[in-house]
Design a protein around this motif. Structure first.
Motif, short mmCIF file in Angstrom:
data_model
loop_
_atom_site.label_atom_id
_atom_site.label_comp_id
_atom_site.label_asym_id
_atom_site.label_seq_id
_atom_site.Cartn_x
_atom_site.Cartn_y
_atom_site.Cartn_z
N GLY A 12 -6.66 -15.49 -21.44
CA GLY A 12 -6.94 -14.12 -21.85
C GLY A 12 -8.39 -13.78 -22.11
N ALA A 13 -9.31 -14.74 -21.99
CA ALA A 13 -10.71 -14.45 -22.26
C ALA A 13 -11.60 -15.31 -21.36
CB ALA A 13 -11.05 -14.73 -23.72
N ALA A 14 -12.76 -14.76 -21.02
CA ALA A 14 -13.71 -15.52 -20.18
C ALA A 14 -15.11 -14.96 -20.36
CB ALA A 14 -13.31 -15.45 -18.71
N ILE A 15 -16.08 -15.85 -20.18
CA ILE A 15 -17.48 -15.48 -20.09
C ILE A 15 -17.92 -15.98 -18.72
CG2 ILE A 15 -19.79 -15.73 -21.06
CD1 ILE A 15 -18.24 -16.64 -23.70
N VAL A 16 -18.30 -15.06 -17.84
CA VAL A 16 -18.64 -15.40 -16.47
C VAL A 16 -20.14 -15.16 -16.27
CG1 VAL A 16 -18.17 -14.97 -14.03
CG2 VAL A 16 -16.34 -14.69 -15.73
N VAL A 17 -20.86 -16.22 -15.92
CA VAL A 17 -22.30 -16.13 -15.64
C VAL A 17 -22.47 -16.25 -14.14
CG1 VAL A 17 -24.57 -17.16 -16.04
CG2 VAL A 17 -22.85 -17.18 -17.87
N ARG A 18 -23.21 -15.31 -13.55
CA ARG A 18 -23.46 -15.33 -12.11
C ARG A 18 -24.96 -15.41 -11.87
NH1 ARG A 18 -19.46 -11.46 -12.67
NH2 ARG A 18 -17.51 -12.05 -11.71
N GLY A 19 -25.33 -16.22 -10.90
CA GLY A 19 -26.73 -16.33 -10.51
C GLY A 19 -26.86 -16.27 -9.01
N GLU A 20 -28.02 -15.84 -8.55
CA GLU A 20 -28.27 -15.84 -7.11
C GLU A 20 -29.74 -16.14 -6.88
OE1 GLU A 20 -29.14 -11.37 -5.68
OE2 GLU A 20 -27.05 -11.71 -6.24
N GLU A 33 -20.67 -11.45 -17.50
CA GLU A 33 -19.59 -10.51 -17.78
C GLU A 33 -18.67 -11.16 -18.80
OE1 GLU A 33 -15.68 -8.87 -15.34
OE2 GLU A 33 -17.32 -9.80 -14.24
N VAL A 34 -18.22 -10.38 -19.76
CA VAL A 34 -17.28 -10.86 -20.77
C VAL A 34 -15.94 -10.21 -20.49
CG1 VAL A 34 -16.74 -10.93 -23.23
CG2 VAL A 34 -19.11 -11.15 -22.46
N ARG A 35 -14.90 -11.03 -20.44
CA ARG A 35 -13.54 -10.53 -20.20
C ARG A 35 -12.68 -10.87 -21.40
NH1 ARG A 35 -13.02 -13.24 -14.25
NH2 ARG A 35 -14.66 -12.02 -13.25
N GLY A 36 -11.82 -9.96 -21.77
CA GLY A 36 -10.95 -10.21 -22.92
C GLY A 36 -11.76 -10.25 -24.20
N SER A 37 -11.35 -11.11 -25.10
CA SER A 37 -12.00 -11.20 -26.41
C SER A 37 -12.33 -12.67 -26.71
CB SER A 37 -11.05 -10.63 -27.47
OG SER A 37 -11.71 -10.49 -28.68
N PRO A 38 -13.52 -13.14 -26.31
CA PRO A 38 -13.86 -14.54 -26.51
C PRO A 38 -14.23 -14.91 -27.94
CG PRO A 38 -15.66 -13.43 -25.41
CD PRO A 38 -14.53 -12.43 -25.53
N GLY A 39 -14.37 -13.93 -28.82
CA GLY A 39 -14.64 -14.21 -30.23
C GLY A 39 -15.96 -14.95 -30.43
N GLY A 40 -15.96 -15.90 -31.37
CA GLY A 40 -17.17 -16.62 -31.75
C GLY A 40 -17.75 -17.50 -30.67
N VAL A 41 -16.97 -17.84 -29.66
CA VAL A 41 -17.48 -18.68 -28.58
C VAL A 41 -18.59 -17.96 -27.82
CG1 VAL A 41 -16.89 -19.81 -26.40
CG2 VAL A 41 -15.36 -19.99 -28.34
N TYR A 42 -18.47 -16.66 -27.67
CA TYR A 42 -19.48 -15.87 -26.98
C TYR A 42 -20.83 -15.98 -27.69
CZ TYR A 42 -21.97 -11.70 -25.39
OH TYR A 42 -22.91 -10.84 -24.89
#
Length: 105
Positions: A12-20, A33-42
């Motif tokens: 239900g939660a993710a932190i997605v880092v993209r690089g190019e 991009e933050v998806r859902g609710s990652p809480g304190g992990v973010y």
């Protein structure tokens, strides 16, 4: 130009880092991009990435603009927060003897 992704996720939660760019050690662009609710992990991940601590890993300087450093931070947070995992498509980092001449050692 290559594209890479680092995803720290749990149900239900993710932190997605993209690089190019041409080099994952110094990509031209990084976004996340933050998806859902990652809480304190973010916040913990951002603090770890921007922590101001420079380390030498495989003979290269790592910092907040280096995708390998960001991936290591994500793996650390996954270990510290049960239920989180990391997926990445970064290539394996080069061995020190394969680094270009003049690399910071």
């Amino acid at each position: 130009m290559a594209h890479w992704t680092i995803t720290l996720k749990r149900e239900g939660a993710a932190i997605v880092v993209r690089g190019e760019g041409d080099d994952p050690h110094a990509p031209d662009r990084i976004n996340y991009e933050v998806r859902g609710s990652p809480g304190g992990v973010y916040r913990a991940l951002l603090d770890r990435i921007r922590g101001g601590v420079e380390v030498h890993l495989l003979g290269r300087m790592y910092g907040d603009r280096d995708l390998y450093w960001i991936a290591e931070c994500a793996y650390t947070e996954a270990l510290l927060h049960p239920g989180w995992s990391v997926e990445t498509d970064l290539p394996p980092p080069p061995e020190p003897e394969e680094l270009p001449e003049g690399a910071i050692l």
